[in-house]
Design a protein around this motif. Sequence first.
Motif, PDB file in Angstrom:
ATOM      1  N   PHE A 149     112.350  31.480  20.429  1.00 14.56           N
ATOM      2  CA  PHE A 149     111.563  31.875  21.594  1.00 14.56           C
ATOM      3  C   PHE A 149     110.092  31.717  21.267  1.00 14.56           C
ATOM      4  O   PHE A 149     109.686  31.783  20.105  1.00 14.56           O
ATOM      5  N   VAL A 150     109.283  31.491  22.312  1.00 22.08           N
ATOM      6  CA  VAL A 150     107.843  31.290  22.118  1.00 22.08           C
ATOM      7  C   VAL A 150     107.069  32.217  23.036  1.00 22.08           C
ATOM      8  O   VAL A 150     107.388  32.334  24.226  1.00 22.08           O
ATOM      9  N   ARG A 151     106.065  32.871  22.469  1.00 22.45           N
ATOM     10  CA  ARG A 151     105.066  33.583  23.276  1.00 22.45           C
ATOM     11  C   ARG A 151     103.838  32.676  23.323  1.00 22.45           C
ATOM     12  O   ARG A 151     103.209  32.401  22.299  1.00 22.45           O
ATOM     13  N   SER A 152     103.495  32.190  24.514  1.00 24.37           N
ATOM     14  CA  SER A 152     102.354  31.286  24.679  1.00 24.37           C
ATOM     15  C   SER A 152     101.117  32.087  25.056  1.00 24.37           C
ATOM     16  O   SER A 152     101.117  32.812  26.050  1.00 24.37           O
ATOM     17  N   HIS A 153     100.062  31.962  24.259  1.00 28.38           N
ATOM     18  CA  HIS A 153      98.823  32.702  24.492  1.00 28.38           C
ATOM     19  C   HIS A 153      97.849  31.954  25.386  1.00 28.38           C
ATOM     20  O   HIS A 153      97.030  32.570  26.069  1.00 28.38           O
ATOM     21  N   ASN A 154      97.888  30.643  25.326  1.00 25.66           N
ATOM     22  CA  ASN A 154      96.977  29.772  26.083  1.00 25.66           C
ATOM     23  C   ASN A 154      97.675  28.454  26.347  1.00 25.66           C
ATOM     24  O   ASN A 154      98.692  28.142  25.721  1.00 25.66           O
ATOM     25  N   ILE A 155      97.107  27.653  27.233  1.00 24.92           N
ATOM     26  CA  ILE A 155      97.394  26.220  27.202  1.00 24.92           C
ATOM     27  C   ILE A 155      96.496  25.700  26.091  1.00 24.92           C
ATOM     28  O   ILE A 155      95.307  25.430  26.291  1.00 24.92           O
ATOM     29  N   GLU A 156      97.051  25.619  24.883  1.00 20.49           N
ATOM     30  CA  GLU A 156      96.199  25.477  23.704  1.00 20.49           C
ATOM     31  C   GLU A 156      95.377  24.195  23.708  1.00 20.49           C
ATOM     32  O   GLU A 156      94.222  24.202  23.269  1.00 20.49           O
ATOM     33  N   HIS A 157      95.938  23.097  24.204  1.00 18.59           N
ATOM     34  CA  HIS A 157      95.148  21.859  24.179  1.00 18.59           C
ATOM     35  C   HIS A 157      93.937  21.960  25.102  1.00 18.59           C
ATOM     36  O   HIS A 157      92.877  21.405  24.804  1.00 18.59           O
ATOM     37  N   GLN A 158      94.065  22.701  26.214  1.00 15.11           N
ATOM     38  CA  GLN A 158      92.919  22.914  27.091  1.00 15.11           C
ATOM     39  C   GLN A 158      91.938  23.921  26.491  1.00 15.11           C
ATOM     40  O   GLN A 158      90.719  23.725  26.536  1.00 15.11           O
ATOM     41  N   TYR A 159      92.478  24.998  25.923  1.00 19.57           N
ATOM     42  CA  TYR A 159      91.635  26.043  25.345  1.00 19.57           C
ATOM     43  C   TYR A 159      90.775  25.477  24.208  1.00 19.57           C
ATOM     44  O   TYR A 159      89.552  25.719  24.155  1.00 19.57           O
ATOM     45  N   THR A 189     107.057  21.833  21.114  1.00 18.60           N
ATOM     46  CA  THR A 189     107.437  23.173  20.651  1.00 18.60           C
ATOM     47  C   THR A 189     107.963  24.025  21.800  1.00 18.60           C
ATOM     48  O   THR A 189     109.001  24.688  21.678  1.00 18.60           O
ATOM     49  N   LEU A 190     107.257  24.013  22.934  1.00 18.04           N
ATOM     50  CA  LEU A 190     107.712  24.787  24.082  1.00 18.04           C
ATOM     51  C   LEU A 190     109.057  24.272  24.594  1.00 18.04           C
ATOM     52  O   LEU A 190     109.922  25.052  25.008  1.00 18.04           O
ATOM     53  N   SER A 191     109.250  22.970  24.557  1.00 18.28           N
ATOM     54  CA  SER A 191     110.503  22.376  25.032  1.00 18.28           C
ATOM     55  C   SER A 191     111.686  22.789  24.168  1.00 18.28           C
ATOM     56  O   SER A 191     112.824  22.883  24.654  1.00 18.28           O
ATOM     57  N   SER A 192     111.444  23.022  22.886  1.00 16.97           N
ATOM     58  CA  SER A 192     112.536  23.329  21.963  1.00 16.97           C
ATOM     59  C   SER A 192     112.979  24.787  22.047  1.00 16.97           C
ATOM     60  O   SER A 192     114.010  25.157  21.478  1.00 16.97           O
ATOM     61  N   ALA A 193     112.227  25.621  22.749  1.00 15.78           N
ATOM     62  CA  ALA A 193     112.534  27.048  22.823  1.00 15.78           C
ATOM     63  C   ALA A 193     113.579  27.330  23.896  1.00 15.78           C
ATOM     64  O   ALA A 193     113.620  26.672  24.938  1.00 15.78           O
ATOM     65  N   GLN A 194     114.396  28.348  23.653  1.00 10.73           N
ATOM     66  CA  GLN A 194     115.342  28.789  24.682  1.00 10.73           C
ATOM     67  C   GLN A 194     114.602  29.442  25.838  1.00 10.73           C
ATOM     68  O   GLN A 194     115.027  29.343  26.992  1.00 10.73           O
ATOM     69  N   ALA A 195     113.488  30.105  25.539  1.00 12.85           N
ATOM     70  CA  ALA A 195     112.656  30.697  26.583  1.00 12.85           C
ATOM     71  C   ALA A 195     111.235  30.782  26.075  1.00 12.85           C
ATOM     72  O   ALA A 195     110.997  31.021  24.883  1.00 12.85           O
ATOM     73  N   VAL A 196     110.283  30.565  26.991  1.00 13.74           N
ATOM     74  CA  VAL A 196     108.863  30.704  26.702  1.00 13.74           C
ATOM     75  C   VAL A 196     108.332  31.848  27.548  1.00 13.74           C
ATOM     76  O   VAL A 196     108.545  31.879  28.763  1.00 13.74           O
ATOM     77  N   PHE A 197     107.652  32.788  26.908  1.00 13.01           N
ATOM     78  CA  PHE A 197     107.073  33.936  27.597  1.00 13.01           C
ATOM     79  C   PHE A 197     105.563  33.748  27.635  1.00 13.01           C
ATOM     80  O   PHE A 197     104.878  33.935  26.626  1.00 13.01           O
ATOM     81  N   ASP A 198     105.056  33.356  28.798  1.00 16.49           N
ATOM     82  CA  ASP A 198     103.645  32.990  28.912  1.00 16.49           C
ATOM     83  C   ASP A 198     102.798  34.183  29.314  1.00 16.49           C
ATOM     84  O   ASP A 198     103.176  34.981  30.164  1.00 16.49           O
ATOM     85  N   ILE A 199     101.627  34.259  28.716  1.00 15.54           N
ATOM     86  CA  ILE A 199     100.693  35.348  29.002  1.00 15.54           C
ATOM     87  C   ILE A 199     100.102  35.247  30.399  1.00 15.54           C
ATOM     88  O   ILE A 199      99.680  36.245  30.980  1.00 15.54           O
ATOM     89  N   SER A 200     100.096  34.038  30.972  1.00 15.64           N
ATOM     90  CA  SER A 200      99.333  33.749  32.181  1.00 15.64           C
ATOM     91  C   SER A 200     100.215  33.188  33.290  1.00 15.64           C
ATOM     92  O   SER A 200     101.029  32.287  33.052  1.00 15.64           O
ATOM     93  N   VAL A 201     100.033  33.703  34.498  1.00 18.79           N
ATOM     94  CA  VAL A 201     100.734  33.155  35.654  1.00 18.79           C
ATOM     95  C   VAL A 201     100.307  31.700  35.887  1.00 18.79           C
ATOM     96  O   VAL A 201     101.146  30.827  36.166  1.00 18.79           O
ATOM     97  N   ASP A 202      99.019  31.430  35.761  1.00 19.31           N
ATOM     98  CA  ASP A 202      98.516  30.065  35.971  1.00 19.31           C
ATOM     99  C   ASP A 202      99.087  29.102  34.938  1.00 19.31           C
ATOM    100  O   ASP A 202      99.468  27.964  35.267  1.00 19.31           O
ATOM    101  N   ASP A 203      99.139  29.544  33.681  1.00 17.76           N
ATOM    102  CA  ASP A 203      99.665  28.674  32.628  1.00 17.76           C
ATOM    103  C   ASP A 203     101.157  28.430  32.817  1.00 17.76           C
ATOM    104  O   ASP A 203     101.661  27.331  32.558  1.00 17.76           O
ATOM    105  N   MET A 204     101.878  29.448  33.267  1.00 20.04           N
ATOM    106  CA  MET A 204     103.303  29.284  33.563  1.00 20.04           C
ATOM    107  C   MET A 204     103.510  28.194  34.619  1.00 20.04           C
ATOM    108  O   MET A 204     104.373  27.318  34.466  1.00 20.04           O
ATOM    109  N   VAL A 205     102.705  28.234  35.680  1.00 17.33           N
ATOM    110  CA  VAL A 205     102.810  27.224  36.742  1.00 17.33           C
ATOM    111  C   VAL A 205     102.500  25.837  36.182  1.00 17.33           C
ATOM    112  O   VAL A 205     103.159  24.842  36.519  1.00 17.33           O
ATOM    113  N   PHE A 206     101.502  25.756  35.305  1.00 18.78           N
ATOM    114  CA  PHE A 206     101.120  24.481  34.682  1.00 18.78           C
ATOM    115  C   PHE A 206     102.309  23.862  33.951  1.00 18.78           C
ATOM    116  O   PHE A 206     102.627  22.679  34.141  1.00 18.78           O
ATOM    117  N   TRP A 207     102.996  24.647  33.130  1.00 11.78           N
ATOM    118  CA  TRP A 207     104.094  24.093  32.335  1.00 11.78           C
ATOM    119  C   TRP A 207     105.324  23.815  33.192  1.00 11.78           C
ATOM    120  O   TRP A 207     106.026  22.817  32.965  1.00 11.78           O
TER     121      TRP A 207
END
Length: 419
Positions: A149-159, A189-207
């Motif tokens: 599982f992944v906890r995403s803090h940012n869209i890292e490439h944009q950040y 990395t995000l694709s390989s996870a069973q679930a990604v828990f994103d900090i941001s509603v906007d970032d969730m929509v992006f992915w």
Amino acid sequence: MNAAHSPHGDEAPTLRLAIVCNEVPCPPTHGGRADVLRRIRALTAAGVDVAQLVTWCAEGENVPALQDYGIHADASVFPISRGWPARARRLAGLLANSMSVVIRRRSHADLAQLAERARARGVNAVLLDGLFGGELACALAQRLDVPLFVRSHNIEHQYLRDQYRAASGRTRLKFWLAARCVYPFEYRTLSSAQAVFDISVDDMVFWRARGLGNVHWLPPICEPLPPAANALEPVDVAYLGNLFSPNNVQGIRWLIEQVWPRVRAAHPTARMRIAGSKPTGEVVELCKAAPGVELLANVAVVTDVYTAARILVNPVLAGSGVNMKALEFLDSGAAVISTPQGAKGLPPEHQALFHIASSAEAFADAIVAALAAPAVNVRESRLPDCYRSAAVASAAQTMLQHVVQHRQATVVQRPSAQP
């Protein structure tokens, strides 16, 4: 090993996590660390066994006792060497990888030892909390044959791109090296996870728009503010955040140079406090040169700053994810004025709790209007309940469901025993 300790037992297992995070989460000197630490404590309170912690620190860093912060996991803390021999060994890796990924690479022997320790603790899932330990987290999950599982803090490439654009000098070079080749690593990395828990509603929509259907919104946690420890002299306006990241420095420069003169023109005696950790030389000089502005470095108790100010401001102009300080500002009960970026990543109904101002003129007008409003003697938190610790329970349940499904699939794939 009984069923409770085995990912392949017959009974429903307890969720036992190995957490891999970018840096030691304590002391929580900035929002990223605080987010990880609060989540570990919330998961523990929800009945999750945080069995293993794998993380990194700067070479020579004095790492505190993790137990003092409520972390009782089997911890492995790897130092990141900044010496020239280590830098030379990383050169080949930098050709196709981000510096932030390369400096966290570990040997096969390290991975084998981590896997052995994970098995001893009955780990049945790996949570990558922050992107850059992703190579190790993916390899550990694969070796253990458990879900990732992944906890995403940012869209890292944009950040990182935004930090590079806001930086200068050697700091700009550091963020250029960090920003290179991040997108393919991040997506993989995000694709390989069973679930990604994103900090941001906007970032969730992006992915999700890029084909990742495994992304869910998990709000960051804002623990109740501690009691004030010191009575600071009252000021009209305050900002609190780290005073070293390029986007924060950029926002402070904009606040002091473009917004504050307009406020002082309307209120010549207005006072502002800039507070936070590790101020850069530029921040020190900006505060020193601006009339009515004081600098308070390395604050021990954030509530001291919040209670001494009528208005809290968030002037950040670039970034992604969610500004952790924005949530604390709401929790303080003070009036909060923010740029659109400062409230980005929150649902629209939560953004409406801020006074949003886009231009320097609008930001100054909002401060002036707030100063003209009657002072509030008793403040009440405006923070929605979804940012409290209990909200992490749903993510824990999602992870446990994947663990059970993975175990069942593994049992089905095993060859039948011969009579």
